[in-house]
Design a protein around this motif. Structure first.
Motif, PDB file in Angstrom:
ATOM      1  N   ASN A  67       6.326 -12.051  -2.055  1.00 31.67           N
ATOM      2  CA  ASN A  67       7.629 -11.547  -1.612  1.00 31.67           C
ATOM      3  C   ASN A  67       7.499 -10.533  -0.484  1.00 31.67           C
ATOM      4  N   LEU A  68       6.479  -9.687  -0.523  1.00 36.05           N
ATOM      5  CA  LEU A  68       6.255  -8.722   0.562  1.00 36.05           C
ATOM      6  C   LEU A  68       5.988  -9.453   1.875  1.00 36.05           C
ATOM      7  N   CYS A  69       5.154 -10.474   1.822  1.00 34.56           N
ATOM      8  CA  CYS A  69       4.806 -11.226   3.035  1.00 34.56           C
ATOM      9  C   CYS A  69       6.011 -11.988   3.573  1.00 34.56           C
ATOM     10  N   ASN A  70       6.793 -12.605   2.675  1.00 38.96           N
ATOM     11  CA  ASN A  70       7.998 -13.310   3.111  1.00 38.96           C
ATOM     12  C   ASN A  70       9.012 -12.342   3.714  1.00 38.96           C
ATOM     13  N   GLY A  71       9.129 -11.152   3.141  1.00 39.44           N
ATOM     14  CA  GLY A  71      10.001 -10.130   3.720  1.00 39.44           C
ATOM     15  C   GLY A  71       9.485  -9.686   5.079  1.00 39.44           C
ATOM     16  N   GLY A  72       8.170  -9.592   5.216  1.00 42.87           N
ATOM     17  CA  GLY A  72       7.578  -9.246   6.506  1.00 42.87           C
ATOM     18  C   GLY A  72       7.865 -10.296   7.561  1.00 42.87           C
ATOM     19  N   VAL A  73       7.822 -11.556   7.180  1.00 43.69           N
ATOM     20  CA  VAL A  73       8.129 -12.638   8.116  1.00 43.69           C
ATOM     21  C   VAL A  73       9.594 -12.561   8.547  1.00 43.69           C
ATOM     22  N   ARG A  74      10.492 -12.319   7.590  1.00 42.56           N
ATOM     23  CA  ARG A  74      11.920 -12.181   7.941  1.00 42.56           C
ATOM     24  C   ARG A  74      12.133 -11.001   8.889  1.00 42.56           C
ATOM     25  N   PHE A  75      11.432  -9.899   8.616  1.00 44.31           N
ATOM     26  CA  PHE A  75      11.543  -8.716   9.471  1.00 44.31           C
ATOM     27  C   PHE A  75      11.046  -9.015  10.883  1.00 44.31           C
ATOM     28  N   VAL A  76       9.902  -9.650  10.990  1.00 46.16           N
ATOM     29  CA  VAL A  76       9.346  -9.991  12.305  1.00 46.16           C
ATOM     30  C   VAL A  76      10.277 -10.956  13.025  1.00 46.16           C
ATOM     31  N   ARG A  77      10.772 -11.944  12.325  1.00 48.78           N
ATOM     32  CA  ARG A  77      11.677 -12.925  12.939  1.00 48.78           C
ATOM     33  C   ARG A  77      12.951 -12.255  13.448  1.00 48.78           C
ATOM     34  N   PRO A 149      -7.949   6.014  12.627  1.00 47.88           N
ATOM     35  CA  PRO A 149      -9.175   5.194  12.601  1.00 47.88           C
ATOM     36  C   PRO A 149      -8.985   3.906  11.802  1.00 47.88           C
ATOM     37  N   LEU A 150      -9.669   2.863  12.244  1.00 45.88           N
ATOM     38  CA  LEU A 150      -9.538   1.543  11.629  1.00 45.88           C
ATOM     39  C   LEU A 150      -9.830   1.567  10.136  1.00 45.88           C
ATOM     40  N   PHE A 151     -10.871   2.306   9.715  1.00 47.41           N
ATOM     41  CA  PHE A 151     -11.223   2.315   8.291  1.00 47.41           C
ATOM     42  C   PHE A 151     -10.086   2.919   7.459  1.00 47.41           C
ATOM     43  N   ALA A 152      -9.374   3.902   7.987  1.00 46.72           N
ATOM     44  CA  ALA A 152      -8.262   4.509   7.253  1.00 46.72           C
ATOM     45  C   ALA A 152      -7.071   3.551   7.203  1.00 46.72           C
ATOM     46  N   ARG A 153      -6.788   2.886   8.326  1.00 41.41           N
ATOM     47  CA  ARG A 153      -5.687   1.915   8.346  1.00 41.41           C
ATOM     48  C   ARG A 153      -5.964   0.763   7.396  1.00 41.41           C
ATOM     49  N   ASP A 154      -7.200   0.238   7.429  1.00 44.71           N
ATOM     50  CA  ASP A 154      -7.540  -0.884   6.553  1.00 44.71           C
ATOM     51  C   ASP A 154      -7.590  -0.465   5.081  1.00 44.71           C
ATOM     52  N   PHE A 155      -7.960   0.785   4.815  1.00 47.73           N
ATOM     53  CA  PHE A 155      -7.948   1.285   3.438  1.00 47.73           C
ATOM     54  C   PHE A 155      -6.522   1.260   2.892  1.00 47.73           C
ATOM     55  N   ALA A 156      -5.575   1.767   3.670  1.00 51.94           N
ATOM     56  CA  ALA A 156      -4.170   1.748   3.255  1.00 51.94           C
ATOM     57  C   ALA A 156      -3.669   0.313   3.124  1.00 51.94           C
ATOM     58  N   TYR A 157      -4.031  -0.544   4.084  1.00 50.14           N
ATOM     59  CA  TYR A 157      -3.617  -1.947   4.046  1.00 50.14           C
ATOM     60  C   TYR A 157      -4.145  -2.624   2.783  1.00 50.14           C
ATOM     61  N   ASN A 162      -3.803  -5.487  -2.193  1.00 50.24           N
ATOM     62  CA  ASN A 162      -4.382  -5.781  -3.510  1.00 50.24           C
ATOM     63  C   ASN A 162      -3.367  -5.645  -4.642  1.00 50.24           C
ATOM     64  N   ASN A 163      -2.283  -4.944  -4.399  1.00 53.59           N
ATOM     65  CA  ASN A 163      -1.274  -4.724  -5.434  1.00 53.59           C
ATOM     66  C   ASN A 163       0.069  -5.355  -5.076  1.00 53.59           C
ATOM     67  N   ARG A 164       0.099  -6.234  -4.095  1.00 59.96           N
ATOM     68  CA  ARG A 164       1.373  -6.754  -3.589  1.00 59.96           C
ATOM     69  C   ARG A 164       2.124  -7.588  -4.616  1.00 59.96           C
ATOM     70  N   TYR A 165       1.428  -8.342  -5.446  1.00 59.82           N
ATOM     71  CA  TYR A 165       2.132  -9.153  -6.446  1.00 59.82           C
ATOM     72  C   TYR A 165       2.736  -8.277  -7.544  1.00 59.82           C
ATOM     73  N   SER A 166       2.012  -7.248  -7.960  1.00 60.23           N
ATOM     74  CA  SER A 166       2.544  -6.384  -9.016  1.00 60.23           C
ATOM     75  C   SER A 166       3.661  -5.489  -8.485  1.00 60.23           C
ATOM     76  N   LEU A 167       3.602  -5.096  -7.221  1.00 63.99           N
ATOM     77  CA  LEU A 167       4.640  -4.238  -6.647  1.00 63.99           C
ATOM     78  C   LEU A 167       5.875  -5.017  -6.198  1.00 63.99           C
ATOM     79  N   PHE A 168       5.681  -6.183  -5.580  1.00 64.21           N
ATOM     80  CA  PHE A 168       6.788  -6.913  -4.970  1.00 64.21           C
ATOM     81  C   PHE A 168       7.057  -8.271  -5.607  1.00 64.21           C
ATOM     82  N   GLY A 169       6.139  -8.764  -6.404  1.00 59.64           N
ATOM     83  CA  GLY A 169       6.325 -10.028  -7.106  1.00 59.64           C
ATOM     84  C   GLY A 169       5.990 -11.248  -6.255  1.00 59.64           C
ATOM     85  N   ARG A 170       6.100 -12.394  -6.910  1.00 59.69           N
ATOM     86  CA  ARG A 170       5.855 -13.699  -6.261  1.00 59.69           C
ATOM     87  C   ARG A 170       7.180 -14.398  -6.040  1.00 59.69           C
TER      88      ARG A 170
END
Length: 178
Positions: A67-77, A149-157, A162-170
């Motif tokens: 759901n997070l990724c689909n929302g991201g696609v709608r936002f980008v579109r 820094p990239l390592f900090a951005r990727d850490f947050a990402y 890793n928790n996107r399904y539990s936070l936003f669902g499928r």
């Protein structure tokens, strides 16, 4: 009587040069990386003809059931009025081919991937590249986020990914809306 000490001949100091051991070297053939098997596919060439020959717009790969990724696609579109970016689900056959083009496993759905004709980006770098193609103020925001820094951005990402399904669902339908 006088004590007489025996005369001992003087010892001669002998200096020897140190022994140097040579490290055994592996044969040159063993050091070379093995050439790819003759049946290996050059995914860049294979996908260039399929995806970038008639349309050079970049492609955003996303998890089609998240759901997070689909929302991201709608936002980008919604924020891409010139329709610069194309979309493919990671789970689709095209998405799997593009993942292999990027050097990733075709089953890897752990990250958004942004594929351009000559390069590809993953994780926070992909998000920033996508932001550069959107309306204001997102290109400027991407510029300032590159200071982090990239390592900090990727850490947050990674923590969100890793928790996107539990936070936003499928997605209930099991596939994306695109």
């Amino acid at each position: 009587m006088a004590n007489v000490l025996p005369v001992v001949p003087r010892a001669r100091l002998i200096v020897q040069t140190p022994v140097r051991f040579r490290r055994a070297r592996a044969p040159q053939a063993a050091l070379r990386t093995p050439s790819p098997p003759s049946d290996a596919v050059d995914w860049v060439k294979a996908t260039n003809a399929e995806f970038f020959q008639s349309d050079s717009r970049p492609i955003m790969l996303f998890d089609g059931v998240c759901n997070l990724c689909n929302g991201g696609v709608r936002f980008v579109r919604d924020n891409d009025p010139n329709r610069i970016i194309r979309y493919q689900a990671l789970q689709s056959e095209s998405g799997r081919k593009l993942l292999q083009r990027c050097g990733r496993s075709p089953d890897d759905i752990s990250s958004v991937v942004f594929v351009e004709k000559d390069s590809s980006y993953i994780k926070s770098e992909a998000v920033l590249r996508i932001m550069e193609h959107l309306d204001l103020p997102f290109p400027q925001l991407a510029f300032f986020l590159k200071i982090v820094p990239l390592f900090a951005r990727d850490f947050a990402y990674d923590n969100v990914a890793n928790n996107r399904y539990s936070l936003f669902g499928r997605s209930e339908s099991g596939s994306c809306e695109i």
